[in-house]
Enzyme design. Structure first.
Site, mmCIF file in Angstrom:
data_model
loop_
_atom_site.group_PDB
_atom_site.id
_atom_site.type_symbol
_atom_site.label_atom_id
_atom_site.label_comp_id
_atom_site.label_asym_id
_atom_site.label_seq_id
_atom_site.Cartn_x
_atom_site.Cartn_y
_atom_site.Cartn_z
ATOM 1 N N HIS A 99 0.866 -1.715 0.025
ATOM 2 C CA HIS A 99 -0.347 -0.239 0.591
ATOM 3 C C HIS A 99 0.879 1.426 0.244
ATOM 4 C CE1 HIS A 99 -3.190 -3.035 0.543
ATOM 5 N NE2 HIS A 99 -2.172 -2.881 1.702
ATOM 6 N N ARG A 194 -1.395 -4.980 -6.125
ATOM 7 C CA ARG A 194 -0.770 -6.114 -6.214
ATOM 8 C C ARG A 194 0.364 -6.029 -7.621
ATOM 9 N NH1 ARG A 194 -5.490 -7.723 -8.719
ATOM 10 N NH2 ARG A 194 -6.354 -7.476 -6.565
HETATM 11 ZN ZN ZN Z 1 -2.450 -5.612 2.912
#
Ligand code: ZN
Length: 315
Positions: A99, A194
Site C-alpha cells: 500500500h 498487487r
Molecule cells: Zn494489505
C-alpha cells in the site's frame, strides 16, 4: 432511552473471495457460499457499509451515521470513518501486495489515503507462513528480482503462530498465506497495489497486477516494524496494548469475570473473537461487533471473552 440503547451494534458484511474458507461460520455468521474470505465487522467503506442493528439509528449505514451524527464520534477530524476492522479467513494464499503512504496516494489515487494495517493471528495451521517484507538490498535489486519473476528469492516468508501480531506500514510488501485466521485493523482505505499472484489463473485470466506503482512505493531495504505489547492486569482480566501509533491504538482484552473500562475521549470499536459475555448486561458473543459512542462513559465487560478494541488517538 436506556443508556445501553446508545451502543451501536453492527451487522457485519461478508465478502465472498476465491481464496476464502468456511471458518467464519464459527463466529455465528450465515455464510452465503462456501468461500467467504472476509467479515467486515466495523466498516463504513462504500464496498461494505455496516448497518446499525439497534437503538434510535437502527437500519442506518455507518457511513451515514458518521456523516450526520458526528457528535457520536467525538473529536475525530477525518472526513470519513477512520478505521476498518475485518476478520480474514484465508484458506488459500492471498496475492502479494503493498500500500502507498498518504502522500503517494493523494498524488496518484485522486486524493485517497494511504494505508497502515495490522494483523493479529487468531488461529493458524501448524506449518502456516506469512509474507512480510523482502530480501532486496536496494530499489534497483528489488526491480531486477521483480521484473525477472524471482519472487521466491525476493519475498521474505516467515513462520506464523497463533497470537502473533504484525504492524504493516505503507511500503511493506505483504501477503496472508493459506491456513490463517486473522483480525485486521486498518485505516479506511482500499488503495492496494498487487504485484504478484503466484501466476494463478481464474476463469481463464490472471488478475491485474500493478508492478510499476508497487516498485514506486516499496520500502528498500525492508525494515521490520517492531511493536512492544504492554500488558495491564485489571483483576483477573488483562488489557494488552498491541500497538499505539497516530493512526490507531489496538488492544486485546481478555475478559475473565468483569472489567470496567473508560470510553475516554473518543469512540471505541469492539469486536468479540472468542467466548461470550455481556456489555453493561447486554449479551455479546464471538462474532459481535459494536461501537461505544463518544461520551458514553465507563462500560463493563463481563464473562469469558477475548475482545479487540480499536480507537483513534486524539490528534
Ligand atoms: Zn494489505
Amino acid at each position: 432511552m436506556k443508556r445501553t440503547d446508545k451502543l451501536l451494534f453492527l451487522q457485519p458484511v461478508l465478502k465472498d473471495m476465491l481464496w476464502g474458507g468456511t471458518r467464519l461460520s464459527e463466529f455465528g455468521y450465515d455464510l452465503p457460499t462456501g468461500t467467504v474470505g472476509e467479515c467486515w465487522g466495523i466498516s463504513a467503506h462504500p464496498h461494505g457499509d455496516c448497518i446499525v442493528k439497534n437503538g434510535p439509528y437502527r437500519g442506518m449505514p455507518l457511513s451515514r451515521l458518521y456523516e450526520e451524527h458526528r457528535e457520536l464520534f467525538g473529536n475525530v477530524k477525518s472526513d470519513r470513518f477512520p478505521l476498518l476492522v475485518k476478520i480474514i479467513d484465508a484458506k488459500q494464499d492471498l496475492s502479494v501486495q503493498v500500500h502507498p503512504d498518504d502522500e503517494y496516494a493523494r498524488e496518484h489515487e485522486n486524493g485517497s489515503l494511504g494505508k497502515t494495517e495490522c494483523w493479529y493471528v487468531l488461529d493458524c495451521a501448524a506449518d502456516a507462513t506469512i509474507i512480510i517484507g523482502h530480501h532486496a538490498k536496494s530499489k534497483a535489486e528489488a526491480e531486477r528480482m521483480v521484473r525477472k519473476g524471482r519472487f521466491s528469492e525476493f519475498l521474505r516468508e516467515i513462520p506464523v503462530h497463533k497470537g502473533d501480531f504484525f504492524l504493516i506500514e505503507p511500503g511493506v510488501v505483504h501477503s496472508i498465506k493459506g491456513g490463517t485466521l486473522i483480525l485486521e485493523t486498518q485505516e479506511n482505505s482500499d488503495v492496494t497495489y498487487r504485484f504478484y499472484d503466484y501466476d494463478r489463473v481464474r476463469n481463464g485470466v490472471k488478475r491485474e497486477l500493478h508492478i510499476d506503482k508497487s516498485l514506486d512505493v516499496i520500502t528498500c531495504p525492508f525494515k521490520e516494524s517492531k511493536t512492544k505489547p504492554v500488558i495491564k492486569r485489571i483483576g483477573a482480566s488483562e488489557v494488552e496494548t498491541l500497538v499505539s501509533i497516530p493512526d490507531f491504538t489496538v488492544d486485546r482484552i481478555s475478559v475473565n469475570g468483569s472489567v470496567t473500562l473508560d470510553s475516554g475521549s473518543e469512540f471505541v470499536n469492539l469486536s468479540v473473537t472468542e467466548g461470550e459475555g455481556a456489555i453493561d448486561g447486554i449479551p455479546i458473543r464471538k462474532g459481535t461487533h459494536l461501537i461505544v459512542p463518544f461520551g458514553y462513559g465507563a462500560y463493563e465487560l463481563s464473562g469469558n471473552m477475548e475482545v479487540f478494541r480499536s480507537t483513534v488517538p486524539e490528534k
